[in-house]
Design an enzyme around this catalytic site. Structure first.
Site, short mmCIF file in Angstrom:
data_model
loop_
_atom_site.label_atom_id
_atom_site.label_comp_id
_atom_site.label_asym_id
_atom_site.label_seq_id
_atom_site.Cartn_x
_atom_site.Cartn_y
_atom_site.Cartn_z
N ASN A 115 10.16 -15.42 53.04
CA ASN A 115 9.60 -15.61 51.71
C ASN A 115 9.79 -17.05 51.28
O ASN A 115 10.76 -17.71 51.64
CB ASN A 115 10.23 -14.65 50.69
CG ASN A 115 11.40 -15.28 49.95
OD1 ASN A 115 11.23 -16.05 49.00
ND2 ASN A 115 12.62 -14.99 50.41
N LEU A 120 11.20 -19.79 43.43
CA LEU A 120 11.83 -19.51 42.12
C LEU A 120 10.83 -19.38 40.97
O LEU A 120 11.02 -19.97 39.90
CB LEU A 120 12.90 -20.58 41.79
CG LEU A 120 14.09 -20.68 42.75
CD1 LEU A 120 15.11 -21.71 42.24
CD2 LEU A 120 14.79 -19.34 42.95
N CYS A 173 19.03 -21.91 47.24
CA CYS A 173 17.62 -21.55 47.49
C CYS A 173 16.99 -22.53 48.47
O CYS A 173 17.01 -23.74 48.24
CB CYS A 173 16.82 -21.53 46.18
SG CYS A 173 15.10 -21.07 46.49
N LYS A 223 26.74 -18.62 44.54
CA LYS A 223 26.00 -18.06 45.69
C LYS A 223 25.74 -19.13 46.74
O LYS A 223 25.08 -20.14 46.47
CB LYS A 223 24.69 -17.43 45.23
CG LYS A 223 23.94 -16.77 46.39
CD LYS A 223 22.91 -15.81 45.90
CE LYS A 223 22.15 -15.17 47.03
NZ LYS A 223 21.12 -14.29 46.54
N GLY A 237 23.25 -9.69 53.22
CA GLY A 237 22.42 -10.21 54.30
C GLY A 237 22.06 -9.08 55.25
O GLY A 237 22.87 -8.67 56.07
C1 LIG Z 1 11.46 -12.12 47.98
C2 LIG Z 1 12.85 -12.65 47.80
C3 LIG Z 1 13.16 -13.40 46.68
C4 LIG Z 1 14.45 -13.90 46.51
N1 LIG Z 1 14.75 -14.61 45.38
C5 LIG Z 1 16.03 -15.02 45.18
C6 LIG Z 1 16.39 -15.66 43.97
O1 LIG Z 1 15.59 -15.83 43.04
N2 LIG Z 1 17.66 -16.07 43.83
C7 LIG Z 1 18.63 -15.88 44.80
O2 LIG Z 1 19.79 -16.27 44.62
N3 LIG Z 1 18.30 -15.25 45.96
C8 LIG Z 1 17.04 -14.83 46.16
N4 LIG Z 1 16.74 -14.17 47.32
C9 LIG Z 1 17.77 -13.99 48.35
C10 LIG Z 1 18.44 -12.61 48.25
O3 LIG Z 1 19.06 -12.44 47.01
C11 LIG Z 1 19.51 -12.44 49.37
O4 LIG Z 1 20.50 -13.42 49.23
C12 LIG Z 1 18.90 -12.59 50.77
O5 LIG Z 1 17.59 -12.07 50.84
C13 LIG Z 1 19.77 -11.93 51.85
O6 LIG Z 1 19.97 -10.56 51.60
P1 LIG Z 1 18.99 -9.40 52.21
O7 LIG Z 1 18.89 -9.66 53.68
O8 LIG Z 1 19.67 -8.12 51.85
O9 LIG Z 1 17.69 -9.58 51.52
C14 LIG Z 1 15.44 -13.66 47.51
C15 LIG Z 1 15.12 -12.90 48.64
C16 LIG Z 1 13.84 -12.39 48.80
C17 LIG Z 1 13.53 -11.56 50.01
#
Ligand SMILES: Cc1cc2nc3c(=O)[nH]c(=O)nc-3n(C[C@H](O)[C@H](O)[C@H](O)COP(=O)(O)O)c2cc1C
Length: 317
Positions: A71, A75, A132, A167, A245
């Site tokens: 993705n 933001l 990010c 984070k 993750g």
């Molecule tokens: C579509 C999408 C949008 C995300 N937007 C943010 C965000 O705005 N802020 C943030 O700290 N992390 C954002 N993340 C990261 C997730 O919070 C997380 O740290 C990351 O995807 C790893 O976890 P997961 O594998 O369970 O998704 C985003 C992830 C995805 C997939």
């Protein structure tokens, strides 16, 4: 006997150790009718910036063939003023704690946002996004720099007494050092991982799958790498570590707890199964019963004990 699922992250007391990750649960209201909110100890809302952002050009999402996700949303959000006026009040009577995620372009912008937010009593903790990968300023460039991390955490700490979670990005070479800087400058906890930097090309059209070419990589395939980074940070700091993750089931969540995470966040898999927190909570409590534990917070010690035992055996053998 019921298993005690409560969890403490510094001063932040949660009813369960499962948290919805930022960017995967909208502003908090979108999922309220399709999942059991009470399974989440907290939800982290979409990262908010000082000004509204439309985000990056499309395509900005691509599901990888191995069950992962790329993705580059960039933001996209309504901006801090609209968030405080319209989005936060909607969460006032929520059955779960609200964690607000923020990101700025400069260090002073982070401070200004915390100052504005501190007037609202709806939120329980802050998650400072310094990780990010999809924005030109701020984001990952803060989270890979110890000096910037230090100044940033310091300024946020001065502006609020509520718990601060930082984070972190898995892309930082000196991740332990960055986490230690957060601890030394007043952070109550660190959370990790944000997405890895990834990329994919459509070999027929010869176009990148994502308009910005590189993007954030998340979902089940990143779990072993994320777990290793959580383990690394758990061994570097004394403050609580929130692990995430690729978590897609109870077993995945338990691995993070065994590695020492105090709580976990679920991101990408919420898109697949909005009620995933409830299922994971059931699996965790079932595992605790099997292991004769009375609380989920006892999980963190289990793996460490086994390691000490094995080490002793190796040395004496
Ligand atoms: C579509 C999408 C949008 C995300 N937007 C943010 C965000 O705005 N802020 C943030 O700290 N992390 C954002 N993340 C990261 C997730 O919070 C997380 O740290 C990351 O995807 C790893 O976890 P997961 O594998 O369970 O998704 C985003 C992830 C995805 C997939």
């Amino acid at each position: 006997m019921g298993i005690d699922t409560s969890c403490k992250i510094g001063k932040l007391q949660l009813t369960t150790p499962i948290i919805a990750a930022s960017g995967c649960f909208g502003y908090g209201t979108e999922y309220s009718e399709i999942c059991d909110l009470k399974a989440f100890g907290a939800i982290v809302t979409k990262t908010i910036t000082p000004q509204p952002r439309v985000g990056n050009s499309t395509p900005r999402i691509w599901e990888t063939p191995n069950g992962g996700m790329l993705n580059s949303i960039g933001l996209a959000n309504v901006g801090i003023d609209c968030y405080i006026k319209q989005k936060l009040p909607e969460l006032k009577n929520y059955p779960t704690k609200i964690i607000v995620s923020i990101a700025g372009n400069t260090i002073s912008e982070y401070g200004e946002m915390v100052e504005k937010l501190d007037a609202s009593d709806v939120w329980a903790a802050l998650e400072i996004n310094i990780s990010c990968p999809n924005v030109k300023e701020g984001g990952i460039s803060f989270g890979t720099n110890t000096r910037m991390t230090q100044d940033l955490v310091k300024i946020c700490r001065e502006k609020t007494t509520r718990p601060i979670i930082v984070k972190l990005t898995p892309m930082a070479t000196s991740l332990s050092e960055i986490a230690k800087v957060c601890e030394d400058n007043g952070a109550d906890a660190v959370s990790l991982v944000n997405t890895y930097v990834g990329m994919a090309i459509d070999i027929y059209s010869l176009k990148p799958r994502i308009a910005t070419i590189t993007a954030g990589y998340s979902g089940p395939p990143i779990k072993p790498m994320a777990l290793a980074r959580v383990w690394e940070v758990v061994n570097a700091v004394s403050i609580p570590v929130i692990g995430m993750g690729g978590i897609c089931c109870g077993e995945d969540a338990i691995e993070f707890f065994l590695a020492g995470a105090t709580a976990i966040e679920i991101g990408t898999m919420i898109y697949v199964e909005p009620n995933i927190a409830k299922n994971i909570l059931n699996d965790i409590t079932h595992y605790c019963t099997l292991k004769n534990l009375v609380s989920t917070s006892q999980l963190a010690g289990l793996f460490l004990k086994t390691r000490e035992f094995n080490t002793t055996c190796t040395i004496s053998g």
